[in-house]
Design a protein around this motif. Structure first.
Motif, PDB file in Angstrom:
ATOM      1  N   GLY A 182       0.401 -18.527  -1.885  1.00  0.00           N
ATOM      2  CA  GLY A 182       1.543 -19.258  -1.345  1.00  0.00           C
ATOM      3  C   GLY A 182       2.259 -18.559  -0.202  1.00  0.00           C
ATOM      4  N   PHE A 183       1.882 -17.330   0.123  1.00  0.00           N
ATOM      5  CA  PHE A 183       2.521 -16.601   1.235  1.00  0.00           C
ATOM      6  C   PHE A 183       2.211 -17.312   2.551  1.00  0.00           C
ATOM      7  CE2 PHE A 183       2.423 -13.442   4.634  1.00  0.00           C
ATOM      8  CZ  PHE A 183       3.665 -12.834   4.489  1.00  0.00           C
ATOM      9  N   GLU A 184       3.244 -17.488   3.390  1.00  0.00           N
ATOM     10  CA  GLU A 184       3.076 -18.121   4.697  1.00  0.00           C
ATOM     11  C   GLU A 184       3.764 -17.300   5.765  1.00  0.00           C
ATOM     12  OE1 GLU A 184       3.900 -22.248   5.237  1.00  0.00           O
ATOM     13  OE2 GLU A 184       3.155 -22.779   3.255  1.00  0.00           O
ATOM     14  N   LEU A 185       3.172 -17.327   6.949  1.00  0.00           N
ATOM     15  CA  LEU A 185       3.727 -16.608   8.095  1.00  0.00           C
ATOM     16  C   LEU A 185       3.403 -17.407   9.347  1.00  0.00           C
ATOM     17  CD1 LEU A 185       4.992 -13.868   9.133  1.00  0.00           C
ATOM     18  CD2 LEU A 185       2.636 -13.172   9.538  1.00  0.00           C
ATOM     19  N   TYR A 245      -0.276 -18.881   9.164  1.00  0.00           N
ATOM     20  CA  TYR A 245      -1.168 -18.215   8.224  1.00  0.00           C
ATOM     21  C   TYR A 245      -0.676 -18.568   6.824  1.00  0.00           C
ATOM     22  CZ  TYR A 245      -2.411 -15.377  12.284  1.00  0.00           C
ATOM     23  OH  TYR A 245      -2.823 -14.959  13.524  1.00  0.00           O
ATOM     24  N   ARG A 246      -1.598 -18.959   5.954  1.00  0.00           N
ATOM     25  CA  ARG A 246      -1.223 -19.334   4.595  1.00  0.00           C
ATOM     26  C   ARG A 246      -2.282 -18.830   3.624  1.00  0.00           C
ATOM     27  NH1 ARG A 246      -1.519 -25.348   2.784  1.00  0.00           N
ATOM     28  NH2 ARG A 246      -2.976 -25.108   4.461  1.00  0.00           N
ATOM     29  N   ILE A 247      -1.840 -18.173   2.566  1.00  0.00           N
ATOM     30  CA  ILE A 247      -2.754 -17.706   1.528  1.00  0.00           C
ATOM     31  C   ILE A 247      -2.755 -18.752   0.425  1.00  0.00           C
ATOM     32  CG2 ILE A 247      -3.229 -15.929  -0.183  1.00  0.00           C
ATOM     33  CD1 ILE A 247      -1.855 -13.923   1.702  1.00  0.00           C
ATOM     34  N   THR A 248      -3.919 -19.323   0.190  1.00  0.00           N
ATOM     35  CA  THR A 248      -4.050 -20.346  -0.833  1.00  0.00           C
ATOM     36  C   THR A 248      -5.476 -20.335  -1.386  1.00  0.00           C
ATOM     37  OG1 THR A 248      -3.759 -22.690  -1.324  1.00  0.00           O
ATOM     38  CG2 THR A 248      -4.570 -22.173   0.850  1.00  0.00           C
ATOM     39  N   GLY A 249      -5.601 -20.495  -2.694  1.00  0.00           N
ATOM     40  CA  GLY A 249      -6.914 -20.537  -3.319  1.00  0.00           C
ATOM     41  C   GLY A 249      -7.719 -19.260  -3.148  1.00  0.00           C
ATOM     42  N   GLY A 250      -7.048 -18.129  -3.015  1.00  0.00           N
ATOM     43  CA  GLY A 250      -7.748 -16.858  -2.860  1.00  0.00           C
ATOM     44  C   GLY A 250      -8.344 -16.627  -1.491  1.00  0.00           C
ATOM     45  N   GLU A 251      -7.872 -17.382  -0.496  1.00  0.00           N
ATOM     46  CA  GLU A 251      -8.364 -17.197   0.861  1.00  0.00           C
ATOM     47  C   GLU A 251      -7.231 -17.359   1.862  1.00  0.00           C
ATOM     48  OE1 GLU A 251     -11.451 -20.118   0.992  1.00  0.00           O
ATOM     49  OE2 GLU A 251     -10.067 -21.768   1.351  1.00  0.00           O
ATOM     50  N   LEU A 252      -7.419 -16.805   3.044  1.00  0.00           N
ATOM     51  CA  LEU A 252      -6.441 -16.912   4.118  1.00  0.00           C
ATOM     52  C   LEU A 252      -6.841 -18.068   5.012  1.00  0.00           C
ATOM     53  CD1 LEU A 252      -4.016 -15.764   5.717  1.00  0.00           C
ATOM     54  CD2 LEU A 252      -5.659 -14.313   6.941  1.00  0.00           C
ATOM     55  N   ARG A 253      -5.938 -19.025   5.169  1.00  0.00           N
ATOM     56  CA  ARG A 253      -6.183 -20.178   6.035  1.00  0.00           C
ATOM     57  C   ARG A 253      -5.306 -20.038   7.279  1.00  0.00           C
ATOM     58  NH1 ARG A 253      -9.436 -23.758   4.075  1.00  0.00           N
ATOM     59  NH2 ARG A 253      -8.786 -25.359   5.520  1.00  0.00           N
ATOM     60  N   THR A 295      -9.161 -11.647   7.995  1.00  0.00           N
ATOM     61  CA  THR A 295      -8.388 -11.412   6.784  1.00  0.00           C
ATOM     62  C   THR A 295      -7.995  -9.948   6.673  1.00  0.00           C
ATOM     63  OG1 THR A 295      -9.516 -13.227   5.657  1.00  0.00           O
ATOM     64  CG2 THR A 295      -8.409 -11.595   4.273  1.00  0.00           C
ATOM     65  N   HIS A 296      -8.925  -9.055   6.933  1.00  0.00           N
ATOM     66  CA  HIS A 296      -8.656  -7.613   6.874  1.00  0.00           C
ATOM     67  C   HIS A 296      -7.557  -7.231   7.862  1.00  0.00           C
ATOM     68  CE1 HIS A 296      -9.652  -3.273   7.583  1.00  0.00           C
ATOM     69  NE2 HIS A 296      -9.629  -3.316   6.261  1.00  0.00           N
ATOM     70  N   ARG A 297      -7.653  -7.715   9.092  1.00  0.00           N
ATOM     71  CA  ARG A 297      -6.655  -7.402  10.118  1.00  0.00           C
ATOM     72  C   ARG A 297      -5.276  -7.954   9.733  1.00  0.00           C
ATOM     73  NH1 ARG A 297      -8.136 -10.405  14.533  1.00  0.00           N
ATOM     74  NH2 ARG A 297     -10.098  -9.297  14.440  1.00  0.00           N
ATOM     75  N   PHE A 298      -5.245  -9.188   9.241  1.00  0.00           N
ATOM     76  CA  PHE A 298      -3.976  -9.805   8.832  1.00  0.00           C
ATOM     77  C   PHE A 298      -3.321  -9.008   7.710  1.00  0.00           C
ATOM     78  CE2 PHE A 298      -1.580 -12.542   5.982  1.00  0.00           C
ATOM     79  CZ  PHE A 298      -0.681 -13.133   6.852  1.00  0.00           C
ATOM     80  N   LEU A 299      -4.089  -8.664   6.679  1.00  0.00           N
ATOM     81  CA  LEU A 299      -3.539  -7.924   5.544  1.00  0.00           C
ATOM     82  C   LEU A 299      -3.047  -6.547   5.966  1.00  0.00           C
ATOM     83  CD1 LEU A 299      -6.094  -8.906   2.766  1.00  0.00           C
ATOM     84  CD2 LEU A 299      -3.755  -9.771   3.069  1.00  0.00           C
ATOM     85  N   ARG A 300      -3.789  -5.876   6.832  1.00  0.00           N
ATOM     86  CA  ARG A 300      -3.383  -4.545   7.299  1.00  0.00           C
ATOM     87  C   ARG A 300      -2.074  -4.633   8.092  1.00  0.00           C
ATOM     88  NH1 ARG A 300      -5.513  -2.732  12.016  1.00  0.00           N
ATOM     89  NH2 ARG A 300      -7.395  -3.903  11.564  1.00  0.00           N
ATOM     90  N   GLU A 301      -1.975  -5.632   8.976  1.00  0.00           N
ATOM     91  CA  GLU A 301      -0.782  -5.755   9.821  1.00  0.00           C
ATOM     92  C   GLU A 301       0.458  -6.201   9.055  1.00  0.00           C
ATOM     93  OE1 GLU A 301      -1.875  -8.354  13.018  1.00  0.00           O
ATOM     94  OE2 GLU A 301      -3.231  -6.879  13.908  1.00  0.00           O
ATOM     95  N   HIS A 302       0.279  -6.908   7.944  1.00  0.00           N
ATOM     96  CA  HIS A 302       1.416  -7.468   7.214  1.00  0.00           C
ATOM     97  C   HIS A 302       1.528  -6.930   5.791  1.00  0.00           C
ATOM     98  CE1 HIS A 302       2.146 -10.163  10.518  1.00  0.00           C
ATOM     99  NE2 HIS A 302       0.860 -10.396  10.559  1.00  0.00           N
ATOM    100  N   LEU A 303       0.943  -5.776   5.536  1.00  0.00           N
ATOM    101  CA  LEU A 303       0.933  -5.195   4.209  1.00  0.00           C
ATOM    102  C   LEU A 303       2.338  -4.953   3.661  1.00  0.00           C
ATOM    103  CD1 LEU A 303      -1.111  -4.293   2.096  1.00  0.00           C
ATOM    104  CD2 LEU A 303      -1.008  -2.006   3.076  1.00  0.00           C
ATOM    105  N   ASP A 304       3.272  -4.580   4.538  1.00  0.00           N
ATOM    106  CA  ASP A 304       4.639  -4.312   4.089  1.00  0.00           C
ATOM    107  C   ASP A 304       5.393  -5.563   3.663  1.00  0.00           C
ATOM    108  OD1 ASP A 304       4.573  -5.139   6.755  1.00  0.00           O
ATOM    109  OD2 ASP A 304       6.438  -4.102   7.246  1.00  0.00           O
ATOM    110  N   GLU A 305       4.879  -6.752   4.010  1.00  0.00           N
ATOM    111  CA  GLU A 305       5.518  -8.017   3.640  1.00  0.00           C
ATOM    112  C   GLU A 305       4.908  -8.627   2.382  1.00  0.00           C
ATOM    113  OE1 GLU A 305       5.788 -10.646   7.156  1.00  0.00           O
ATOM    114  OE2 GLU A 305       5.079  -8.888   8.257  1.00  0.00           O
ATOM    115  N   LEU A 306       3.812  -8.057   1.915  1.00  0.00           N
ATOM    116  CA  LEU A 306       3.070  -8.627   0.791  1.00  0.00           C
ATOM    117  C   LEU A 306       3.390  -7.912  -0.516  1.00  0.00           C
ATOM    118  CD1 LEU A 306      -0.374  -8.910   2.595  1.00  0.00           C
ATOM    119  CD2 LEU A 306       1.213 -10.773   2.102  1.00  0.00           C
ATOM    120  N   ASN A 307       3.119  -8.595  -1.626  1.00  0.00           N
ATOM    121  CA  ASN A 307       3.276  -8.017  -2.951  1.00  0.00           C
ATOM    122  C   ASN A 307       2.067  -7.126  -3.225  1.00  0.00           C
ATOM    123  OD1 ASN A 307       3.434  -7.439  -5.651  1.00  0.00           O
ATOM    124  ND2 ASN A 307       3.308  -9.550  -6.347  1.00  0.00           N
ATOM    125  N   THR A 308       2.301  -5.815  -3.325  1.00  0.00           N
ATOM    126  CA  THR A 308       1.228  -4.852  -3.561  1.00  0.00           C
ATOM    127  C   THR A 308       1.328  -4.205  -4.934  1.00  0.00           C
ATOM    128  OG1 THR A 308       2.488  -3.096  -2.496  1.00  0.00           O
ATOM    129  CG2 THR A 308       0.970  -4.341  -1.093  1.00  0.00           C
TER     130      THR A 308
END
Length: 84
Positions: free
Chosen positions: A17-20, A35-43, A68-81
């Protein structure tokens, strides 16, 4: 944190459900991305226009592993880790 394939998948699941939204404006080009995370994938939904007549575009697609790798690396501080 090392973003292995397993860690990337776990991040996608934990952040369902994360959106940016981003935008870019250059000479004769304008693009908006959602960018939207849904169904275990980045759309990614990309829309905008160029300087050519009838040059509007609106595309939605599943991100590649590299995107996906680039997006997660760049926005890691905004995500639930939690737990990783």
């Amino acid at each position: 944190m090392r973003l292995t394939r397993e860690v990337r998948q776990q991040l996608l699941v934990q952040n369902e459900g994360f959106e940016l939204q981003t935008s870019y404006e250059g000479r004769n080009f304008r693009e908006y991305r959602r960018y939207r995370i849904t169904g275990g994938e980045l759309r990614i939904r990309s829309s905008g226009k160029t300087s050519w007549a009838d040059s509007r575009f609106d595309n939605e697609y599943v991100a590649t592993d590299e995107q996906t790798h680039r997006f997660l690396r760049e926005h890691l501080d905004e995500l639930n880790t939690d737990g990783l």
